[in-house]
Design an enzyme around this catalytic site. Sequence first.
Site, PDB file in Angstrom:
ATOM      1  CG  ASP A  80      -5.057   2.115  19.216  1.00  0.00           C
ATOM      2  OD1 ASP A  80      -4.851   3.202  18.669  1.00  0.00           O
ATOM      3  OD2 ASP A  80      -6.096   1.442  19.046  1.00  0.00           O
ATOM      4  N   GLY A  93      -1.338   6.811  11.371  1.00  0.00           N
ATOM      5  CA  GLY A  93      -0.513   7.496  10.382  1.00  0.00           C
ATOM      6  C   GLY A  93      -0.207   8.951  10.707  1.00  0.00           C
ATOM      7  CG  ASP A 141      -9.910   2.058  13.330  1.00  0.00           C
ATOM      8  OD1 ASP A 141      -8.774   2.564  13.414  1.00  0.00           O
ATOM      9  OD2 ASP A 141     -10.561   1.697  14.315  1.00  0.00           O
TER      10      ASP A 141
END
Length: 399
Positions: free
Chosen positions: A154, A204, A225
Amino acid sequence: MRFGCLSFSRLHVLLAIALILPACSASAQTTNLVPTPPMGWNSWNHFGAKVTDSDVRAAADAMVASGMRDAGYVYINIDDSWEGKRDAQGNIHPNSKFPDMKALGDYIHSKGLKFGIYSSPGPKTCGGYEGSYGHEQQDADAYAKWGVDYLKYDLCSYMDIMKLHDPNQDPRTAQAMMEAAYAKMNEALLNTHRPIVYSLCQYGVGYVWKWGPKVGGNLWRTTDDIRDNYRSMTLIGFSQAGLEKYAGPGRWNDPDMLEIGNGGMSTDQYRTQMSLWAILAAPLLTGNDLSKMDATTKSILLNKEVIAVDQDNLGIQGHRVGPPQIWEKPLGGGAEVVALFNFVTDDEAEPFTLYLKDVGFTGPVHVRDLWAHKDLGVLHDSYTVTVPQGGVVMLKLWK
Ligand code: GLA
């Protein structure tokens, strides 16, 4: 200029490697690890930063007891908040909520399930825990030792590194740094020689669907999210239109995890998420408390006819045919699934007519309703149905 422990010239070399090598290295990572979209559970949507070892074990137990494992949900993925401190040698350790990661991995594997974990290319994760920056190989080695089968990586505080090293914030530099960071962890994972599914999470940014495979990604988040409400879920789900050409076996667009069973949507709305994610060939990662599922939640997550749409061997992501949210997905054997979504939430639901020619068929065509679990017989021209508000009718069509 410094890039962590690398000089700028070495950064160029790294970038060159990132551009040239991944074609070979990525394929070793991607081949057949996820020929169909990964299915499983992730701790974040329900447990957030409170998740513990016993929550994860309970999820694994429930996955088996509910029949979900046998329906294909095999990954048990711990999201953020497992991380503790590094020792003097820089080795990462879990925090006190997770006393023994290897034992937890063994437990998950003993149930016939797979073990997923989470980290960040930055110094800190999104929750402020220890990230992998500067410790990529050490962390990959630790994951392999613990028996990890899946890594969600992440971006989080790596965005600060990108800004720090390029105060002018040239988008091309930022993009190159981001790709290099993801390629670096891919190399580290490959070096472990343990097959580990590589899930990119950077919301993205920079059209990740175009370069995700190059840096070894098996799946990549396409949006910010998800939240447990209809607006968030449909904004994300319906915005996937157009990304279908980037998905296929081993490389999946990831519109984030399922919210089914978390309580913020109606049954029809949760059926919409299950149907839309299946049409999108999206990863089916449940995000609820599996140990406390009611019958409705189970019936949605365990609709095997809808799961089969997601998991179809062709691995084709469905596309939007037209308004009002008609989507179709080709299936193996010449069949096709058409989903009619009623996106309108404040008007009375009205009958809607689907014309077979609009979805590439001429009659006679066999039709089955995948939520009613009912054959509708043979259609010749059209089908008229009233789709509930916020709900869906999902039809399988075949000659
Ligand atoms: C980001 C990700 C989420 C979750 C959290 C954890 O927001 O997009 O899916 O992993 O971080 O901190």
